[in-house]
Design a protein around this motif. Structure first.
Motif, mmCIF file in Angstrom:
data_model
loop_
_atom_site.group_PDB
_atom_site.id
_atom_site.type_symbol
_atom_site.label_atom_id
_atom_site.label_comp_id
_atom_site.label_asym_id
_atom_site.label_seq_id
_atom_site.Cartn_x
_atom_site.Cartn_y
_atom_site.Cartn_z
ATOM 1 N N ALA A 86 -14.074 1.549 39.119
ATOM 2 C CA ALA A 86 -15.028 0.523 38.711
ATOM 3 C C ALA A 86 -14.936 -0.641 39.688
ATOM 4 O O ALA A 86 -13.956 -0.773 40.414
ATOM 5 C CB ALA A 86 -14.721 0.051 37.293
ATOM 6 N N ARG A 87 -15.949 -1.457 39.668
ATOM 7 C CA ARG A 87 -15.970 -2.627 40.552
ATOM 8 C C ARG A 87 -15.387 -3.844 39.840
ATOM 9 O O ARG A 87 -15.644 -4.040 38.651
ATOM 10 C CB ARG A 87 -17.404 -2.965 40.941
ATOM 11 C CG ARG A 87 -18.053 -1.938 41.783
ATOM 12 C CD ARG A 87 -19.455 -2.361 42.074
ATOM 13 N NE ARG A 87 -20.084 -1.349 42.913
ATOM 14 C CZ ARG A 87 -21.027 -1.619 43.760
ATOM 15 N NH1 ARG A 87 -21.503 -2.838 43.876
ATOM 16 N NH2 ARG A 87 -21.540 -0.653 44.498
ATOM 17 N N PRO A 88 -14.675 -4.663 40.578
ATOM 18 C CA PRO A 88 -14.233 -5.940 39.988
ATOM 19 C C PRO A 88 -15.460 -6.783 39.629
ATOM 20 O O PRO A 88 -16.517 -6.655 40.236
ATOM 21 C CB PRO A 88 -13.439 -6.599 41.119
ATOM 22 C CG PRO A 88 -13.062 -5.475 42.028
ATOM 23 C CD PRO A 88 -14.180 -4.469 41.922
ATOM 24 N N GLY A 89 -15.317 -7.625 38.628
ATOM 25 C CA GLY A 89 -16.408 -8.511 38.238
ATOM 26 C C GLY A 89 -17.411 -7.891 37.285
ATOM 27 O O GLY A 89 -18.474 -8.453 37.041
ATOM 28 N N THR A 90 -17.092 -6.739 36.720
ATOM 29 C CA THR A 90 -18.005 -6.060 35.804
ATOM 30 C C THR A 90 -18.261 -6.914 34.568
ATOM 31 O O THR A 90 -17.353 -7.527 34.014
ATOM 32 C CB THR A 90 -17.407 -4.703 35.385
ATOM 33 O OG1 THR A 90 -17.252 -3.899 36.546
ATOM 34 C CG2 THR A 90 -18.285 -3.989 34.384
ATOM 35 N N LEU A 91 -19.521 -6.942 34.129
ATOM 36 C CA LEU A 91 -19.901 -7.651 32.913
ATOM 37 C C LEU A 91 -20.034 -6.643 31.784
ATOM 38 O O LEU A 91 -20.728 -5.635 31.922
ATOM 39 C CB LEU A 91 -21.235 -8.369 33.119
ATOM 40 C CG LEU A 91 -21.845 -9.058 31.899
ATOM 41 C CD1 LEU A 91 -20.959 -10.199 31.425
ATOM 42 C CD2 LEU A 91 -23.237 -9.558 32.229
ATOM 43 N N VAL A 92 -19.332 -6.872 30.675
ATOM 44 C CA VAL A 92 -19.462 -6.052 29.470
ATOM 45 C C VAL A 92 -19.801 -6.979 28.306
ATOM 46 O O VAL A 92 -19.472 -8.168 28.337
ATOM 47 C CB VAL A 92 -18.190 -5.224 29.154
ATOM 48 C CG1 VAL A 92 -17.934 -4.197 30.230
ATOM 49 C CG2 VAL A 92 -16.987 -6.107 28.946
ATOM 50 N N TYR A 93 -20.467 -6.434 27.291
ATOM 51 C CA TYR A 93 -20.912 -7.251 26.169
ATOM 52 C C TYR A 93 -20.449 -6.663 24.843
ATOM 53 O O TYR A 93 -21.178 -5.922 24.195
ATOM 54 C CB TYR A 93 -22.437 -7.382 26.171
ATOM 55 C CG TYR A 93 -22.943 -8.505 25.297
ATOM 56 C CD1 TYR A 93 -23.310 -9.712 25.860
ATOM 57 C CD2 TYR A 93 -23.050 -8.354 23.929
ATOM 58 C CE1 TYR A 93 -23.773 -10.752 25.068
ATOM 59 C CE2 TYR A 93 -23.501 -9.381 23.126
ATOM 60 C CZ TYR A 93 -23.867 -10.575 23.696
ATOM 61 O OH TYR A 93 -24.311 -11.610 22.912
ATOM 62 N N PRO A 94 -19.229 -6.976 24.407
ATOM 63 C CA PRO A 94 -18.804 -6.551 23.069
ATOM 64 C C PRO A 94 -19.448 -7.437 21.998
ATOM 65 O O PRO A 94 -19.427 -8.661 22.114
ATOM 66 C CB PRO A 94 -17.293 -6.754 23.070
ATOM 67 C CG PRO A 94 -16.908 -7.055 24.477
ATOM 68 C CD PRO A 94 -18.127 -7.559 25.167
ATOM 69 N N ARG A 95 -20.021 -6.810 20.985
ATOM 70 C CA ARG A 95 -20.539 -7.549 19.827
ATOM 71 C C ARG A 95 -19.452 -7.578 18.760
ATOM 72 O O ARG A 95 -18.850 -6.557 18.458
ATOM 73 C CB ARG A 95 -21.784 -6.865 19.273
ATOM 74 C CG ARG A 95 -22.978 -7.040 20.153
ATOM 75 C CD ARG A 95 -24.187 -6.425 19.516
ATOM 76 N NE ARG A 95 -25.356 -6.734 20.310
ATOM 77 C CZ ARG A 95 -26.471 -6.037 20.260
ATOM 78 N NH1 ARG A 95 -26.567 -4.999 19.449
ATOM 79 N NH2 ARG A 95 -27.487 -6.378 21.011
ATOM 80 N N VAL A 96 -19.228 -8.771 18.214
ATOM 81 C CA VAL A 96 -18.197 -8.956 17.195
ATOM 82 C C VAL A 96 -18.792 -9.691 15.998
ATOM 83 O O VAL A 96 -19.863 -10.287 16.098
ATOM 84 C CB VAL A 96 -16.978 -9.732 17.760
ATOM 85 C CG1 VAL A 96 -16.336 -8.988 18.927
ATOM 86 C CG2 VAL A 96 -17.370 -11.144 18.182
ATOM 87 N N THR A 97 -18.085 -9.670 14.891
ATOM 88 C CA THR A 97 -18.573 -10.353 13.692
ATOM 89 C C THR A 97 -18.245 -11.842 13.683
ATOM 90 O O THR A 97 -18.875 -12.594 12.945
ATOM 91 C CB THR A 97 -17.995 -9.704 12.416
ATOM 92 O OG1 THR A 97 -16.574 -9.720 12.493
ATOM 93 C CG2 THR A 97 -18.487 -8.274 12.257
ATOM 94 N N ASP A 98 -17.258 -12.292 14.486
ATOM 95 C CA ASP A 98 -16.846 -13.702 14.455
ATOM 96 C C ASP A 98 -16.508 -14.208 15.857
ATOM 97 O O ASP A 98 -15.339 -14.263 16.245
ATOM 98 C CB ASP A 98 -15.652 -13.877 13.522
ATOM 99 C CG ASP A 98 -15.289 -15.345 13.303
ATOM 100 O OD1 ASP A 98 -16.019 -16.231 13.794
ATOM 101 O OD2 ASP A 98 -14.268 -15.603 12.647
#
Length: 113
Positions: free
Chosen positions: A63-75
């Motif tokens: 994988a490349r450094p600087g990857t953007l991920v979007y975890p959805r959480v309840t709080d």
């Protein structure tokens, strides 16, 4: 018969898997397993927070450094408090953007509405 779940699991490049697991634990992720082809070789780790899973890889080229991920959480407020950052209000969510020790950028959000 075990039901199969279809999902996409992001792979994040890390220099030190153990350190990355500790950092992601602050986001509520727990280590599920570690794989090495043999002792002394790079680690490939799964961490999970509920149904959200990430792979953390020490393997160059995964994988490349600087990857953007979007975890959805309840709080998202609890995440913001843990990291000492301010929650941003958007049209779609309340969210924070973090940066892990390897430069990946988890943008963590609680959906609006």
């Amino acid at each position: 018969m075990t039901e199969r779940v279809e999902e996409a699991v992001p792979i994040l490049r890390v220099a030190d898997a153990a350190a990355a697991v500790r950092w992601y634990a602050r986001l509520g992720f727990a280590e599920q397993w570690v794989h090495r082809f043999e002792s002394g070789l790079p680690a490939f780790v799964e961490v999970a927070r509920g149904r959200v899973r990430l792979f953390l890889s020490e393997h160059a080229g995964d994988a490349r450094p600087g990857t953007l991920v979007y975890p959805r959480v309840t709080d998202v407020d609890a995440v913001a408090a843990e990291f000492g950052v301010r929650v941003e209000e958007t049209l779609w969510a309340r969210e924070v953007e973090l940066c892990d020790p390897d430069g990946s950028r988890p943008r963590v959000g609680t959906p609006s509405g």
